[in-house]
Design a protein around this motif. Structure first.
Motif, mmCIF file in Angstrom:
data_model
loop_
_atom_site.group_PDB
_atom_site.id
_atom_site.type_symbol
_atom_site.label_atom_id
_atom_site.label_comp_id
_atom_site.label_asym_id
_atom_site.label_seq_id
_atom_site.Cartn_x
_atom_site.Cartn_y
_atom_site.Cartn_z
ATOM 1 N N TYR A 69 7.802 -15.081 6.583
ATOM 2 C CA TYR A 69 8.041 -13.569 6.473
ATOM 3 C C TYR A 69 9.307 -13.238 6.147
ATOM 4 C CZ TYR A 69 9.503 -13.130 11.385
ATOM 5 O OH TYR A 69 10.189 -13.325 12.602
ATOM 6 N N TYR A 171 -3.617 -13.955 5.332
ATOM 7 C CA TYR A 171 -3.171 -12.491 5.650
ATOM 8 C C TYR A 171 -1.945 -12.415 5.248
ATOM 9 C CZ TYR A 171 -2.988 -8.507 9.024
ATOM 10 O OH TYR A 171 -2.860 -7.281 9.641
ATOM 11 N N THR A 173 0.713 -9.934 2.927
ATOM 12 C CA THR A 173 1.252 -8.745 2.912
ATOM 13 C C THR A 173 2.115 -8.545 1.728
ATOM 14 O OG1 THR A 173 3.091 -8.818 4.403
ATOM 15 C CG2 THR A 173 0.888 -8.157 5.437
ATOM 16 N N THR A 189 4.820 -0.438 1.161
ATOM 17 C CA THR A 189 4.087 -0.554 2.536
ATOM 18 C C THR A 189 5.140 -1.540 3.595
ATOM 19 O OG1 THR A 189 2.916 -2.617 1.455
ATOM 20 C CG2 THR A 189 1.585 -0.579 2.007
ATOM 21 N N TRP A 215 -1.051 -7.967 14.764
ATOM 22 C CA TRP A 215 -1.533 -7.978 13.279
ATOM 23 C C TRP A 215 -2.860 -7.728 13.141
ATOM 24 C CZ3 TRP A 215 2.087 -7.029 9.692
ATOM 25 C CH2 TRP A 215 3.188 -7.243 9.690
ATOM 26 N N GLN A 238 -3.938 -3.418 2.542
ATOM 27 C CA GLN A 238 -2.560 -3.612 2.495
ATOM 28 C C GLN A 238 -2.028 -2.465 3.389
ATOM 29 O OE1 GLN A 238 -0.323 -6.072 1.741
ATOM 30 N NE2 GLN A 238 -2.147 -7.321 1.147
ATOM 31 N N MET A 241 -2.704 -3.402 7.124
ATOM 32 C CA MET A 241 -1.826 -4.372 7.638
ATOM 33 C C MET A 241 -0.487 -3.763 7.674
ATOM 34 S SD MET A 241 -2.841 -8.002 5.771
ATOM 35 C CE MET A 241 -2.961 -7.363 3.953
ATOM 36 N N SER A 242 0.087 -2.843 7.029
ATOM 37 C CA SER A 242 1.262 -2.114 7.205
ATOM 38 C C SER A 242 1.247 -1.472 8.720
ATOM 39 C CB SER A 242 1.621 -1.348 6.064
ATOM 40 O OG SER A 242 2.880 -0.543 6.240
#
Length: 257
Positions: A69, A171, A173, A189, A215, A238, A241-242
């Motif tokens: 990330y 997963y 993002t 996001t 998450w 999305q 997830m945000s």
């Protein structure tokens, strides 16, 4: 004699005042960050990857095989003066590869108490397609058919589905994109994470914690049987997830010399 004594006293006072005026101001300091990862408080180490040992809020057993990330815009806001110091760089973290788990932003600030925050991913101002060569090299880009720019996170592994089979999940993002309409709808996001007020001094170290379980559970209980792949072009996924990611990060230890 009295005149000489008076002259001596005045000289000492003047020298003292000059020394005060010429005193060197304290040097600005840098801040070191460490990134730590856990599942509901259990620290995730390299030996934990590829082991189906976690259970999400929806009851699915799963593993983690990848956790990469990006965070950006680490910002320090002085709680007394309101002055804002924002770092312009970013940090790409690859947990399994132990890459950039320690990070010192390219900024120095006066010692003091600051509200500290960072952005998960890139906001729209920074999420410009193709401009970061190091991220281009590792394939962190998002296809132009989904608006371009860059990923925020790639979390991957396997889970036991409702037929008891092992199935892979991705997963991933990004900035939410709805390309089923013209013009394409793009929604930022990324989100800001506030770590609270921290006393910043020379040599301070700040740990940022990520609870990966969040998450999948807060505020949206994640059903991997339904949402385990093709999430990048899924606009609503999305957004969800945000929303979930906002509770994933927290302030860990603050270490001072």
């Amino acid at each position: 004699m009295k005149i000489n004594v008076l002259f001596l006293i005045l000289s000492v006072v003047l020298i003292s005042c000059n020394n005060d005026d010429e005193a060197t101001p304290p040097a600005d300091v840098s801040v070191d960050f460490t990134f730590s990862h856990n599942w509901e408080g259990s620290v995730i180490t390299n030996s934990d990857f590829d082991q189906i040992q976690y259970t999400n809020e929806n009851g699915e057993e799963l593993s983690i095989s990848k956790l990469d990330y990006l965070i950006s815009d680490i910002t320090f806001t002085n709680t007394t003066t309101g002055e804002v110091y924002a770092a312009d760089d970013y940090n790409f973290i690859s947990v399994r590869n132990n890459t950039n788990m320690n990070f010192t932003p390219d900024i120095t600030i006066p010692a003091g108490t600051y509200a500290v925050s960072f952005t998960f991913g890139f906001d729209d101002e920074d999420n410009q397609d193709g401009v970061y060569q190091d991220l281009n090299t590792i394939g962190w880009n998002v296809p132009m058919m989904l608006g371009g720019g860059y990923h925020y996170m790639r979390l991957e592994g396997k889970f036991i589905d409702n037929t008891s089979a092992e199935v892979g999940y991705q997963y991933h993002t990004i900035r939410a994109a709805d390309n089923t309409v013209t013009p394409m709808i793009l929604t930022d996001t990324s989100f800001e994470v506030e770590l609270g007020n921290i006393q910043i001094v020379e040599g301070v170290g700040i740990t940022i914690e990520m609870d990966v379980a969040e998450w999948f559970k807060n505020p949206n209980t994640w059903d991997l049987n339904v949402l385990h792949s093709m999430l990048m072009p899924n606009y609503n996924a999305q957004i969800m997830m945000s929303e979930n990611g906002r509770s994933a990060f927290s302030l860990g230890a603050v270490v001072t010399p």
